[in-house]
Design an enzyme around this catalytic site. Structure first.
Site, PDB file in Angstrom:
ATOM      1  N   GLY A  29       0.819  -1.212   0.000  1.00 25.24           N
ATOM      2  CA  GLY A  29       0.000   0.000   0.000  1.00 25.24           C
ATOM      3  C   GLY A  29       0.847   1.255   0.000  1.00 25.24           C
ATOM      4  N   GLY A  34       5.279   4.427  -8.901  1.00 26.50           N
ATOM      5  CA  GLY A  34       6.022   3.186  -9.145  1.00 26.50           C
ATOM      6  C   GLY A  34       5.075   1.982  -9.129  1.00 26.50           C
ATOM      7  CG  HIS A  35       3.185   0.757  -5.480  1.00 25.64           C
ATOM      8  ND1 HIS A  35       3.343   1.778  -4.576  1.00 25.64           N
ATOM      9  CD2 HIS A  35       3.831  -0.308  -4.969  1.00 25.64           C
ATOM     10  CE1 HIS A  35       4.053   1.343  -3.550  1.00 25.64           C
ATOM     11  NE2 HIS A  35       4.367   0.094  -3.755  1.00 25.64           N
ATOM     12  CE  LYS A 149      11.993   1.707  -3.758  1.00 21.58           C
ATOM     13  NZ  LYS A 149      12.518   1.371  -2.418  1.00 21.58           N
ATOM     14  CD  GLN A 153      10.645  -7.349  -2.092  1.00 21.64           C
ATOM     15  OE1 GLN A 153      10.509  -7.221  -0.900  1.00 21.64           O
ATOM     16  NE2 GLN A 153       9.915  -6.665  -2.970  1.00 21.64           N
TER      17      GLN A 153
HETATM   18  O1  PAF Z   1       8.069  -4.852  -1.925  1.00 20.95           O
HETATM   19  C1  PAF Z   1       7.095  -4.842  -1.140  1.00 20.95           C
HETATM   20  O2  PAF Z   1       6.285  -3.926  -1.118  1.00 20.95           O
HETATM   21  C2  PAF Z   1       6.934  -6.011  -0.175  1.00 20.95           C
HETATM   22  O3  PAF Z   1       8.158  -6.469   0.285  1.00 20.95           O
HETATM   23  C3  PAF Z   1       6.096  -7.155  -0.745  1.00 20.95           C
HETATM   24  C4  PAF Z   1       6.764  -7.831  -1.925  1.00 20.95           C
HETATM   25  C5  PAF Z   1       4.732  -6.636  -1.164  1.00 20.95           C
HETATM   26  C6  PAF Z   1       5.887  -8.215   0.327  1.00 20.95           C
HETATM   27  O4  PAF Z   1       5.253  -7.690   1.466  1.00 20.95           O
END
Ligand code: PAF
Length: 285
Positions: A29, A34-35, A149, A153
């Site tokens: 959220g 970017g999202h 970014k 991850q």
């Molecule tokens: O990158 C994020 O916003 C979080 O690490 C994710 C992948 C949604 C997991 O909670």
């Protein structure tokens, strides 16, 4: 667009609309451009899209960071609604829905979670792996879209998918930046004006670092970056590493690097009390 907060509702929706295995954009959220660009790409490329909004407690090693994480569900839904289509869905589960029982799974990603963020945010990637696998189990995506970014991850999620979700393609999307180069992040809204004013320096420093590889070893570039960031009032660097793409093995001299391979220069720093990360591609030629 539909909004669901339980796995049962998502499954029922799949049966009702006769579609499943959507393109998936997981988020915590506090959405920004970017999202939205991840969601736009997913909408362009997939017949159905699911976006999740869930602030995952298991990936925060600092309870204060979890408490302060911005939660803006109404604004997030408003931003998504013009982008998403009738059968697309937003999944907004509660902590109880995601973790009916404590998740004690421990993932071992070898070197991938032992460097950079893995050193400074103990347990962070285990929490990310827990929530992403739980989300993948519920949403059952054919493709999942992640921003570059969070490069470490992304690398770890690729490994997670390779091991446990071979039917889910991990799609990496470019970093979206503000006009001064600051990488968009939900944390940027917590920057004080005096810190925000200097934040373009982070990307400028990364660009300079990437260019320096022609003449300097990574260990020298690291010194340059540390000095330059720590010179900004109230900024403090946490780490800077140049790592090999895929393995995340840090390199300290150009002799360890191959002209045929791709590397990333990764940085984490504090601007006042706000922790920011960024990265840039580095190539020997
Ligand atoms: O990158 C994020 O916003 C979080 O690490 C994710 C992948 C949604 C997991 O909670």
């Amino acid at each position: 667009m539909k909004v669901f907060s339980t796995a049962a509702e998502v499954n029922e929706h799949y049966s009702n609309c006769g579609l499943m295995n959507p393109g998936f954009v997981p988020t915590m959220g506090a959405l920004h451009e970017g999202h939205l660009s991840l969601a736009e790409t997913a909408v362009r490329e997939c017949r159905m899209v699911a976006v999740s909004i869930f602030v995952n407690p298991t990936q925060f090693n600092d309870p204060e960071d979890l408490r302060k994480y911005p939660r803006t569900l109404d604004a997030d839904l408003q931003m998504l609604s013009p982008l998403l289509r009738e059968d697309d869905l937003v999944f907004t589960p509660t902590v109880g829905e995601m973790y009916p029982e404590p998740d004690n799974r421990v993932f071992d990603f070898g070197n991938l979670d032992k460097v950079m963020e893995g050193i400074h945010r103990q347990g962070h990637f285990n929490g990310v792996a827990q929530v992403v696998s739980r989300l993948f189990d519920i949403i059952k995506p054919s493709r999942a879209f992640f921003g570059q970014k969070d490069y470490q991850q992304l690398t770890i999620i690729r490994e997670l998918a390779r091991r446990y979700y071979p039917g889910t393609e991990i799609v990496s999307c470019p970093i979206i930046r503000e006009s001064d180069g600051l990488a968009m992040s939900s944390r940027n809204r917590r920057l004080l004006p005096s810190h925000r004013e200097r934040a373009g320096e982070i990307f400028r420093t990364l660009v300079a670092a990437a260019a320096m590889i022609k003449d300097y070893d990574p260990v020298e570039i690291k010194e340059f970056v540390i000095d330059r960031i720590n010179m900004i009032p109230d900024y403090r660097i946490e780490y800077f590493e140049i790592v090999e793409d895929g393995t995340l093995a840090p390199v300290s001299s150009r002799k360890e690097m191959s002209p045929d391979r791709l590397y990333y220069a990764c940085i984490a720093l504090f601007a006042g009390g706000v922790r920011l990360i960024d990265n840039i591609e580095v190539r020997l030629r």
